[in-house]
Design a protein around this motif. Structure first.
Motif, PDB file in Angstrom:
ATOM      1  N   ILE A 102       0.856  -1.186   0.000  1.00 26.00           N
ATOM      2  CA  ILE A 102       0.000   0.000   0.000  1.00 26.00           C
ATOM      3  C   ILE A 102       0.898   1.244   0.000  1.00 26.00           C
ATOM      4  CG2 ILE A 102      -1.726   1.315   1.278  1.00 26.00           C
ATOM      5  CD1 ILE A 102      -2.797  -1.210   0.044  1.00 26.00           C
ATOM      6  N   VAL A 103       0.723   2.093  -1.002  1.00 22.72           N
ATOM      7  CA  VAL A 103       1.516   3.311  -1.145  1.00 22.72           C
ATOM      8  C   VAL A 103       0.661   4.515  -0.781  1.00 22.72           C
ATOM      9  CG1 VAL A 103       2.853   4.780  -2.718  1.00 22.72           C
ATOM     10  CG2 VAL A 103       2.937   2.275  -2.951  1.00 22.72           C
ATOM     11  N   ILE A 104       1.225   5.384   0.069  1.00 18.98           N
ATOM     12  CA  ILE A 104       0.545   6.625   0.466  1.00 18.98           C
ATOM     13  C   ILE A 104       1.339   7.807  -0.083  1.00 18.98           C
ATOM     14  CG2 ILE A 104      -0.141   8.094   2.403  1.00 18.98           C
ATOM     15  CD1 ILE A 104      -0.650   5.643   4.035  1.00 18.98           C
ATOM     16  N   GLY A 105       0.636   8.742  -0.698  1.00 14.07           N
ATOM     17  CA  GLY A 105       1.326   9.905  -1.253  1.00 14.07           C
ATOM     18  C   GLY A 105       0.354  10.962  -1.725  1.00 14.07           C
ATOM     19  N   ARG A 106       0.909  11.960  -2.425  1.00 12.13           N
ATOM     20  CA  ARG A 106       0.130  13.080  -2.940  1.00 12.13           C
ATOM     21  C   ARG A 106       0.081  12.988  -4.459  1.00 12.13           C
ATOM     22  NH1 ARG A 106       2.214  17.873  -4.615  1.00 12.13           N
ATOM     23  NH2 ARG A 106       4.191  17.356  -3.614  1.00 12.13           N
ATOM     24  N   ARG A 107      -1.027  13.453  -5.025  1.00 16.76           N
ATOM     25  CA  ARG A 107      -1.154  13.445  -6.468  1.00 16.76           C
ATOM     26  C   ARG A 107      -0.051  14.316  -7.067  1.00 16.76           C
ATOM     27  NH1 ARG A 107      -5.222  12.078  -9.831  1.00 16.76           N
ATOM     28  NH2 ARG A 107      -6.634  11.831  -8.070  1.00 16.76           N
ATOM     29  N   GLY A 108       0.629  13.816  -8.056  1.00 16.07           N
ATOM     30  CA  GLY A 108       1.737  14.540  -8.659  1.00 16.07           C
ATOM     31  C   GLY A 108       1.285  15.778  -9.396  1.00 16.07           C
ATOM     32  N   ASP A 109       2.251  16.637  -9.761  1.00 14.67           N
ATOM     33  CA  ASP A 109       1.947  17.875 -10.463  1.00 14.67           C
ATOM     34  C   ASP A 109       1.353  17.629 -11.845  1.00 14.67           C
ATOM     35  OD1 ASP A 109       2.954  19.223  -8.292  1.00 14.67           O
ATOM     36  OD2 ASP A 109       4.980  19.399  -9.139  1.00 14.67           O
ATOM     37  N   ASN A 110       1.691  16.483 -12.424  1.00 13.06           N
ATOM     38  CA  ASN A 110       1.140  16.178 -13.748  1.00 13.06           C
ATOM     39  C   ASN A 110      -0.198  15.459 -13.666  1.00 13.06           C
ATOM     40  OD1 ASN A 110       2.025  13.797 -12.705  1.00 13.06           O
ATOM     41  ND2 ASN A 110       3.437  13.283 -14.379  1.00 13.06           N
ATOM     42  N   GLY A 111      -0.731  15.373 -12.455  1.00 12.35           N
ATOM     43  CA  GLY A 111      -2.038  14.756 -12.290  1.00 12.35           C
ATOM     44  C   GLY A 111      -1.991  13.264 -12.167  1.00 12.35           C
ATOM     45  N   GLU A 112      -0.805  12.647 -12.245  1.00  7.32           N
ATOM     46  CA  GLU A 112      -0.724  11.194 -12.143  1.00  7.32           C
ATOM     47  C   GLU A 112      -0.785  10.770 -10.690  1.00  7.32           C
ATOM     48  OE1 GLU A 112       2.775   9.902 -14.054  1.00  7.32           O
ATOM     49  OE2 GLU A 112       2.166  10.528 -16.064  1.00  7.32           O
ATOM     50  N   GLY A 113      -1.675   9.852 -10.382  1.00 10.48           N
ATOM     51  CA  GLY A 113      -1.778   9.344  -9.026  1.00 10.48           C
ATOM     52  C   GLY A 113      -2.228   7.901  -9.024  1.00 10.48           C
ATOM     53  N   SER A 114      -2.079   7.244 -10.200  1.00 10.28           N
ATOM     54  CA  SER A 114      -2.574   5.877 -10.318  1.00 10.28           C
ATOM     55  C   SER A 114      -1.750   4.896  -9.501  1.00 10.28           C
ATOM     56  CB  SER A 114      -2.576   5.443 -11.788  1.00 10.28           C
ATOM     57  OG  SER A 114      -1.267   5.579 -12.331  1.00 10.28           O
ATOM     58  N   LYS A 115      -0.467   5.247  -9.225  1.00  5.89           N
ATOM     59  CA  LYS A 115       0.378   4.338  -8.482  1.00  5.89           C
ATOM     60  C   LYS A 115       0.291   4.567  -6.975  1.00  5.89           C
ATOM     61  CE  LYS A 115       3.700   3.771 -12.258  1.00  5.89           C
ATOM     62  NZ  LYS A 115       5.127   3.880 -12.667  1.00  5.89           N
ATOM     63  N   THR A 116      -0.543   5.491  -6.545  1.00  2.00           N
ATOM     64  CA  THR A 116      -0.730   5.792  -5.125  1.00  2.00           C
ATOM     65  C   THR A 116      -2.059   5.224  -4.666  1.00  2.00           C
ATOM     66  OG1 THR A 116       0.550   7.812  -5.359  1.00  2.00           O
ATOM     67  CG2 THR A 116      -0.825   7.620  -3.415  1.00  2.00           C
ATOM     68  N   ASP A 117      -2.036   4.372  -3.624  1.00  2.66           N
ATOM     69  CA  ASP A 117      -3.254   3.726  -3.150  1.00  2.66           C
ATOM     70  C   ASP A 117      -4.080   4.646  -2.260  1.00  2.66           C
ATOM     71  OD1 ASP A 117      -2.807   0.893  -4.206  1.00  2.66           O
ATOM     72  OD2 ASP A 117      -0.956   1.253  -3.100  1.00  2.66           O
ATOM     73  N   ILE A 118      -3.417   5.451  -1.439  1.00  2.78           N
ATOM     74  CA  ILE A 118      -4.120   6.386  -0.549  1.00  2.78           C
ATOM     75  C   ILE A 118      -3.583   7.783  -0.818  1.00  2.78           C
ATOM     76  CG2 ILE A 118      -4.597   7.031   1.842  1.00  2.78           C
ATOM     77  CD1 ILE A 118      -4.245   4.128   2.628  1.00  2.78           C
ATOM     78  N   LEU A 119      -4.460   8.682  -1.261  1.00  2.00           N
ATOM     79  CA  LEU A 119      -4.058  10.040  -1.600  1.00  2.00           C
ATOM     80  C   LEU A 119      -4.240  10.975  -0.403  1.00  2.00           C
ATOM     81  CD1 LEU A 119      -5.509  10.528  -5.204  1.00  2.00           C
ATOM     82  CD2 LEU A 119      -3.109  10.373  -4.543  1.00  2.00           C
ATOM     83  N   LEU A 120      -3.216  11.766  -0.152  1.00  2.00           N
ATOM     84  CA  LEU A 120      -3.281  12.830   0.836  1.00  2.00           C
ATOM     85  C   LEU A 120      -3.033  14.156   0.111  1.00  2.00           C
ATOM     86  CD1 LEU A 120      -1.238  11.198   3.746  1.00  2.00           C
ATOM     87  CD2 LEU A 120      -3.712  11.195   3.413  1.00  2.00           C
ATOM     88  N   TYR A 121      -3.452  15.274   0.719  1.00  2.00           N
ATOM     89  CA  TYR A 121      -3.464  16.525  -0.042  1.00  2.00           C
ATOM     90  C   TYR A 121      -2.657  17.652   0.594  1.00  2.00           C
ATOM     91  CZ  TYR A 121      -7.169  14.087  -2.474  1.00  2.00           C
ATOM     92  OH  TYR A 121      -7.880  13.168  -3.200  1.00  2.00           O
ATOM     93  N   ALA A 122      -1.889  17.370   1.620  1.00  2.00           N
ATOM     94  CA  ALA A 122      -1.059  18.415   2.223  1.00  2.00           C
ATOM     95  C   ALA A 122       0.164  18.681   1.345  1.00  2.00           C
ATOM     96  CB  ALA A 122      -0.627  18.007   3.624  1.00  2.00           C
ATOM     97  N   SER A 123       0.646  19.915   1.375  1.00  2.00           N
ATOM     98  CA  SER A 123       1.756  20.299   0.501  1.00  2.00           C
ATOM     99  C   SER A 123       3.070  19.628   0.886  1.00  2.00           C
ATOM    100  CB  SER A 123       1.936  21.831   0.535  1.00  2.00           C
ATOM    101  OG  SER A 123       2.190  22.265   1.862  1.00  2.00           O
TER     102      SER A 123
END
Length: 573
Positions: free
Chosen positions: A21-42
């Motif tokens: 399980i990968v936790i991260g923020r959506r990238g600047d290019n909008g790619e977030g398919s490889k992240t299972d749990i999205l967080l939105y803090a800078s």
């Protein structure tokens, strides 16, 4: 970081048995398919961390990404760790998660708070920090006296910053729990106690100096260091207190105001802060004033030797330990005993400043002040001895120049910026010595106007004094004759000697202090002194409780006797 009112939960059931399980923020290019749990803090990285669960051991592993801010129970993680039920996981500065394992029998949270001075950087909550005290307002006088006595001790087991650290802890406790008027009373109590201690030390030094004068003996280096130590130690502690009151205390008061939802009058609070700053600044100033003159008492009688000793003679002492020896190397120049004694005073004073943990910038300024004193004292002696036959001679100028260079070489390696300040403060002396060290043939060919241009640090009176007594005298006196415009100035004898009152005031550093809020206190010896103070406070509290009980006992006994007498009176009737 603001603590969330309720923990987010991560359970082991959310972790597939065969996946990560990968936790991260959506990238600047909008790619977030490889992240299972999205967080939105800078401050969350695109791939901040990952959780993995092993089928065979049923263990869950947390692996932080490089440069990612990940904590477990308040401890920053730099490598993967195995999680236990109840672990509190922090991601960045805005997310907290509580790890649960439904298959486990119990869930126990084991949160470890770092030990900070003041408000904790993780929780921003004063009460959760370990480095604090708890006492009644009535005990403050005795607590402050105990801290000052402890800080004045010469024991090697007591850190130099003990007094400032313990007093700052008391100040922050008062700022959080007591009224502002009580806080000001505490600051006055601290200032009065420190100043009294300084005047006692200063008086002891005066008595020691007077005793030496009666015995016609100069103050020894050992006596100098012994007398300077308590003064420098309190200068160091007072400087930390000053910074804490000026820059750290307002943060605590602001936190308190916000906690009380703005019920206090901010304008009045600013006034109180201003008064507190003035009080702390006067405390530091008084300690500084009593500290500066002591080194002069040792330097004054040994400085004139630099005008007479010859560092080129074969029987001079070989080398002085430390920097001067490395500078001189194995050349023909040697360190005379007279210069060595001055270097020893400078070296021991510098070591004392380091031992007392005085701020580096203040240490450099104090050492530079010694060079200011050396400049004025040696220059005035040089001017006074000019009347001796043949004293102003090229050979003497060369020897004095070499001795002065030994001191300046020491300053260049003694601390950041000290070398430049030493050059600046000894500019007048260097100019006079350079003039004397100029070969006579060159000097005879130089006019008054050229000399005034080459040695601007020398006043017309000082330059004329040196030239008029130069040996051998010039065969053409008109060559060195002052210009018509400077005739009057050149003969003002009152302007020959240097003043001791033109030194720049100490400039307080803008940073680099040791005691700051939200900075971890790593010195175990300081925490040990805090524990000892807590024991002292506990003893005071217990003795007060016993005193209250004892004071109330006679009243109880009196009431018992009155009741008994009244009963006997009823029976007799």
């Amino acid at each position: 970081m603001t603590l969330l009112p309720d923990y987010q939960w991560i359970t082991s059931e959310q972790l597939p048995r065969t996946h990560i399980i990968v936790i991260g923020r959506r990238g600047d290019n909008g790619e977030g398919s490889k992240t299972d749990i999205l967080l939105y803090a800078s401050d969350i990285l695109p791939k901040h961390c990952c959780f993995s669960r092993h089928n065979d051991t049923r263990s869950t592993i947390l692996r932080p990404s490089q440069s990612a801010m990940v904590t477990r129970n308040g401890e920053v993680l730099r490598k993967e760790v195995e999680l236990s039920p109840g672990d509190v996981i922090g991601l960045g500065q805005r997310y907290l998660f509580l790890f649960k394992d439904p298959s486990a029998v119990t869930h126990k949270v084991t949160w470890t708070y770092p030990e900070y001075l003041g408000l904790c950087s993780l929780c921003r909550h004063y009460a959760q920090c370990h480095l604090t005290v708890n006492y009644e307002r009535e005990l403050e006088d005795r607590i402050v006296k105990e801290i000052i006595v402890t800080g004045t001790s010469n024991s090697k087991d007591i850190p130099a910053m003990t007094a400032a650290f313990l007093l700052c802890v008391c100040v922050q406790y008062s700022a959080v729990h007591f009224n502002i008027s009580d806080l000001r009373r505490l600051l006055l109590l601290i200032a009065s106690g420190v100043q009294s201690t300084m005047w006692v030390s200063h008086s002891e030094n005066d008595l020691r100096r007077c005793s030496n004068l009666r015995e016609l003996q100069p103050l020894s280096l050992e006596e100098l260091i012994s007398g300077l130590r308590p003064l420098v130690m309190w200068m160091s502690n007072s400087l930390e207190l000053l910074y804490f009151i000026q820059h750290q205390l307002p943060l605590i008061l602001d936190w308190r105001t916000r906690k009380e939802q703005g019920q206090d009058d901010e304008e009045r609070e600013d006034e109180e802060n201003s008064e507190e700053e003035k009080l702390a600044r006067s405390l530091f100033t008084s300690v500084t004033i009593t500290s500066l003159p002591l080194s002069h008492q040792v330097l004054y009688p040994i400085l004139p030797g630099l005008l007479d000793c010859n560092p080129f003679r074969d029987n001079a002492e070989q080398h002085t330990p430390g920097l001067a020896a490395r500078v001189l190397g194995s050349g023909r120049l040697r360190v005379p005993g007279e210069a060595r004694r001055v270097l020893e005073v400078l070296t021991e004073t510098r070591q004392l400043l380091q031992d007392c943990q005085l701020h580096l910038e203040i240490s450099s300024q104090l050492l530079a002040y010694l060079f200011y004193f050396i400049n004025a004292s040696l220059f005035n002696t040089l001017m006074e001895r000019g009347s001796e036959a043949g004293f102003y001679h090229w050979s003497r100028g060369v020897c004095i120049r070499a001795n002065l260079d030994l001191l300046l070489d020491w300053a260049l390696g003694a601390g950041p910026g000290l070398g430049q300040m030493a050059l600046e403060y000894t500019h007048t002396l260097s100019s006079a010595v350079n003039l004397l060290a100029t070969p006579r043939e060159n000097l005879l060919q130089t006019s008054w106007a050229s000399l005034r241009s080459d040695y601007p640090a020398l006043s017309p009176a000082q330059l004329n004094h040196l030239l008029s007594l130069y040996s051998p005298a010039s065969p053409c006196p008109h060559t060195w004759a002052p210009s018509a415009q400077e005739q009057a100035a050149a003969h003002r004898t009152a302007e020959i000697l240097e003043s001791f009152d033109t030194h720049h005031p100490l400039v307080l550093p803008g940073g680099g202090y040791q005691l700051q809020l939200r900075r971890a206190v790593t010195d175990s010896a300081l925490r040990k002194q805090l524990d000892r103070l807590k024991e002292f406070i506990s003893t005071l509290s217990d003795s007060n409780s016993i005193g209250d009980t004892t004071n109330g006992k006679p009243q109880v006994e009196k009431r018992k006797r009155e009741t008994l007498l009244f009963s006997l009176f009823i029976i007799l009737r």
